[in-house]
Design an enzyme around this catalytic site. Structure first.
Site, PDB file in Angstrom:
ATOM      1  N   CYS A 336       9.091  -5.269  -0.612  1.00  0.00           N
ATOM      2  CA  CYS A 336       8.040  -5.633  -1.560  1.00  0.00           C
ATOM      3  C   CYS A 336       8.435  -6.689  -2.599  1.00  0.00           C
ATOM      4  O   CYS A 336       7.672  -7.641  -2.822  1.00  0.00           O
ATOM      5  CB  CYS A 336       7.440  -4.389  -2.214  1.00  0.00           C
ATOM      6  N   GLN A 383      10.990  -1.857   8.965  1.00  0.00           N
ATOM      7  CA  GLN A 383       9.677  -1.377   8.531  1.00  0.00           C
ATOM      8  C   GLN A 383       8.573  -2.266   9.103  1.00  0.00           C
ATOM      9  O   GLN A 383       8.726  -3.486   9.174  1.00  0.00           O
ATOM     10  CB  GLN A 383       9.575  -1.412   7.005  1.00  0.00           C
ATOM     11  N   ASP A 385       6.043  -3.385   7.671  1.00  0.00           N
ATOM     12  CA  ASP A 385       5.632  -3.416   6.268  1.00  0.00           C
ATOM     13  C   ASP A 385       4.602  -4.521   6.032  1.00  0.00           C
ATOM     14  O   ASP A 385       4.644  -5.568   6.678  1.00  0.00           O
ATOM     15  CB  ASP A 385       6.879  -3.696   5.431  1.00  0.00           C
ATOM     16  N   HIS A 387       2.015  -6.148   2.558  1.00  0.00           N
ATOM     17  CA  HIS A 387       1.516  -6.037   1.191  1.00  0.00           C
ATOM     18  C   HIS A 387       0.255  -6.876   1.075  1.00  0.00           C
ATOM     19  O   HIS A 387       0.230  -8.039   1.482  1.00  0.00           O
ATOM     20  CB  HIS A 387       2.578  -6.495   0.193  1.00  0.00           C
ATOM     21  N   LYS A 467      -0.011   7.125  -3.809  1.00  0.00           N
ATOM     22  CA  LYS A 467      -0.076   6.722  -2.400  1.00  0.00           C
ATOM     23  C   LYS A 467      -0.820   7.743  -1.549  1.00  0.00           C
ATOM     24  O   LYS A 467      -0.940   8.922  -1.907  1.00  0.00           O
ATOM     25  CB  LYS A 467       1.323   6.508  -1.836  1.00  0.00           C
ATOM     26  N   HIS A 513       0.687  -1.682  -1.087  1.00  0.00           N
ATOM     27  CA  HIS A 513       1.801  -1.536  -0.151  1.00  0.00           C
ATOM     28  C   HIS A 513       1.295  -0.690   1.013  1.00  0.00           C
ATOM     29  O   HIS A 513       0.722   0.382   0.788  1.00  0.00           O
ATOM     30  CB  HIS A 513       2.964  -0.794  -0.805  1.00  0.00           C
TER      31      HIS A 513
END
Length: 638
Positions: A336, A383, A385, A387, A467, A513
């Site tokens: 992040c 990850q 991942d 954002h 979250k 996120h």
């Protein structure tokens, strides 16, 4: 008068103080018999707790699911400790909580426990249940409790009690001759525990989880309300052992782990083929949703992690390096802060939002060696991942879009039973209470708009925001927490991310996120166990094995394999001088979904015999038809 408001909204009045058991009896004898505990204004208490003021009250029974099971298993831990003290009086008891699917207790004893000891302890536990010993709560002065346990030779328990502030009353629970420190609540008597329990295994555990302290002996057990549930759980464990990804990974030649790279995976060719199939699928899904894929550095100056707040939260889990030029670097534990750095390059306008930035980011975190578990819990992982930088007004629409994507992905991988937890502010966090109020309200509203039914997971939010946690249930009923979505007002402020609003002002974006798989390593481990290695054709590391019956068909087999590879299928050939039955058995053991068997006749007629994993029969078809069929079946979803 004491007014008790029940869950259905009705109110019962009593002339004076009353216990939870009295309330249950006033409702009905059946409920009183089934009652295990009570909730007073939402807080679980002993059934014998005296109620002296008006309150909302619920009677807890075995039908109350996780709460009831936790209560039962906590009692099982105490009964086990009592059994151990009776059989082995020299043993000291330390800590014994309930855990998911069971309980444990840590003991200090110079002589190691053996499997035979577990049988004796379990037998004594059943005798204690038969005794029907009343379980009663007592409140003690702290210093008196310390002296009491020291006098018994229970130094560990005395140490725990001594660490409690002197002005706090100490709760002790007594059953028979056994007494233990505990906050409670507990059942009315040992008989209420029943006998649907089993002691499972022995393990070592450091006192208070600190490797600098002495090693204790931990006994694990499981407990249920009836023997049918116990047997179902034990059967599930047997099935889980058969599906263990570490064993299947070895048998299928997917990966290995070794001491020279603790917590990191050595992917073999077949395992990497599986990994790439998952990665390629995810990349296609992200591209369709207009995510921008990026790549950020592995080594980043430690100052960035201090600025983001991760250093304060994760420093003990970070791998750091001091270079010859006196730079202090950290191996990236998450993506992040680096994504914020990309966002900050150039001026961003409200027209650029939402900006969805994705990375298959390679991360490293120090996990204690005792916590590592195959490829499910590692130190080096990737990850999936992303954002999402957006405005406050876009939180709901982006949440809905993400949840739709997540549901689609899980369905494509065969998971249709998904539960959602809402995790609110942790004790250690960044940002003001006002910021957290705003973030939690926004995420709850977005979850409701997305049609999610959430349960509260108190205090488990990230340090920068609340979250959603998405929990998958696999083929044998186990739950796996995978996807997450977090609303973050904190990092954009800490790392000075901004965009130009429509009115020309400079504003902070909201940062969502989000992850779908969690990490590739863990998710692939889950896939291996969910499918027991029998992957759908699109995921299988080797999709087709071409095997010969006679050596005269070797050239044709190689031609078949070449055409399959040209069609994009993952293929291996088996030209060994072995009987075809042995080849079929070995490729079945390797869990290859499709075998194409060829001999002289197939070579002459340009056909193949198709054998599918788990089927005893075969089908003779033209080669071109077989290839067309397999191309269609092997096409990844989406």
């Amino acid at each position: 008068m004491v007014a008790i408001t029940l869950p259905d909204g009705s109110v019962r009045e009593f002339p004076g103080p009353v216990t939870g058991l009295d309330v249950a009896k006033s409702i009905g004898a059946g409920l009183a018999k089934a009652a295990l505990a009570i909730r007073i204004d939402g807080v679980m208490k002993d059934l014998t707790t005296t109620i002296a003021t008006d309150c909302a009250l619920a009677i807890v029974t075995a039908k109350d699911g996780a709460d009831a099971l936790e209560l039962l298993r906590h009692d099982a831990a105490h009964v086990m400790a009592e059994a151990v003290k009776e059989l082995y009086p020299e043993t000291q008891v330390t800590i014994g909580p309930s855990i998911e699917n069971g309980f444990y207790y840590d003991f200090a004893r110079p002589t190691p426990f053996t499997p035979d000891d577990l049988e004796k302890i379990e037998t004594r536990m059943k005798e204690i249940v038969d005794r029907d010993e009343a379980i009663t709560r007592e409140e003690w002065n702290r210093d008196e409790a310390v002296k009491f346990f020291e006098g018994m030779g229970e130094t560990y328990k005395a140490e725990i009690i001594a660490s409690i502030p002197a002005d706090q009353p100490i709760g002790l629970y007594r059953q028979g001759a056994f007494i233990d420190l505990c906050r409670g609540p507990h059942l009315l008597s040992t008989a209420k525990l029943g006998k649907a329990f089993k002691l499972m295994k022995l393990a070592g555990a450091y006192w208070r989880g600190d490797s600098r302290n002495e090693m204790l002996q931990r006994i694990y057990g499981t407990a249920w309300f009836d023997k049918k549930d116990l047997e179902a759980y034990l059967t599930m464990l047997e099935e889980a052992e058969k599906r263990d990804h570490r064993r299947l990974g070895r048998e299928m030649n997917l990966f290995h782990l070794q001491e020279e790279a603790v917590g990191a995976v050595f992917w073999h060719q077949k395992g990497w083929a599986l990994y790439r199939a998952v990665e390629s699928y995810m990349r296609r899904r992200l591209e369709a949703e207009n995510y921008q894929e990026v790549k950020t550095p592995q080594l980043v100056d430690f100052s960035l992690w201090e600025a983001s707040g991760h250093a304060d939260k994760f420093s003990e889990s970070m791998f750091t390096i001091h270079t010859q030029d006196e730079r202090h670097l950290a191996v990236k534990p998450m993506n992040c802060p680096c994504h914020v750095q990309i966002f900050r390059q150039g001026i961003k306008s409200y027209r650029d939002l939402p900006l969805r930035m994705a990375e298959f980011g390679s991360c490293h975190r120090y996990e204690p060696s005792g916590a590592l578990h195959g490829i499910m819990r590692v130190r080096a992982f990737t990850q999936d991942d992303a954002h999402i930088f957006c405005t406050e007004d876009q939180i709901t629409s982006e949440t809905i879009a993400f949840c739709q994507l997540l549901k689609l992905v899980y369905q494509d991988f065969g998971f249709t039973d998904v539960r959602v937890k809402f995790s609110d502010r942790p004790e250690k966090r960044a940002g003001s209470d006002e910021t957290w109020d705003k973030a939690e309200s926004a995420l709850l509203a977005a979850a409701q708009a997305a049609g999610l039914d959430t349960t509260l997971n108190p205090g488990e939010g990230a340090f920068y925001g609340p979250k959603l946690e998405f929990v998958l249930r696999d083929a044998i009923g186990r739950d796996w927490q995978c996807g997450t979505l977090q609303v973050d007002f904190v990092l954009p402020e800490r790392l000075d991310a901004s965009y130009t609003a429509e009115d020309g002002s400079r504003r902070r974006p909201v940062m969502l996120h989000r992850a779908v798989l969690g990490s590739f390593e863990r998710f692939i481990g889950i896939l291996i166990e969910n499918f027991a290695g029998r992957f759908p054709l699109w995921l299988a590391p080797i999709q087709v094995a071409v095997a010969t019956i006679v050596s005269d068909a070797d050239e044709y087999a190689q031609q078949v394999a070449a055409k399959l590879r040209q069609a994009g299928l993952r293929v291996e050939t088996d030209l060994r001088n072995e009987k075809i039955n042995k080849k079929v058995a070995e490729h079945s053991q390797a869990k290859i979904p499709v075998m194409l068997v060829v001999g002289r006749r197939e070579a002459e007629e340009m056909t193949v015999a198709i054998r599918r994993l788990g089927s005893q029969g075969q089908e003779i078809v033209a080669l071109d038809q077989a290839i067309a069929t397999l191309i269609g079946e092997a096409a990844p979803p989406g």
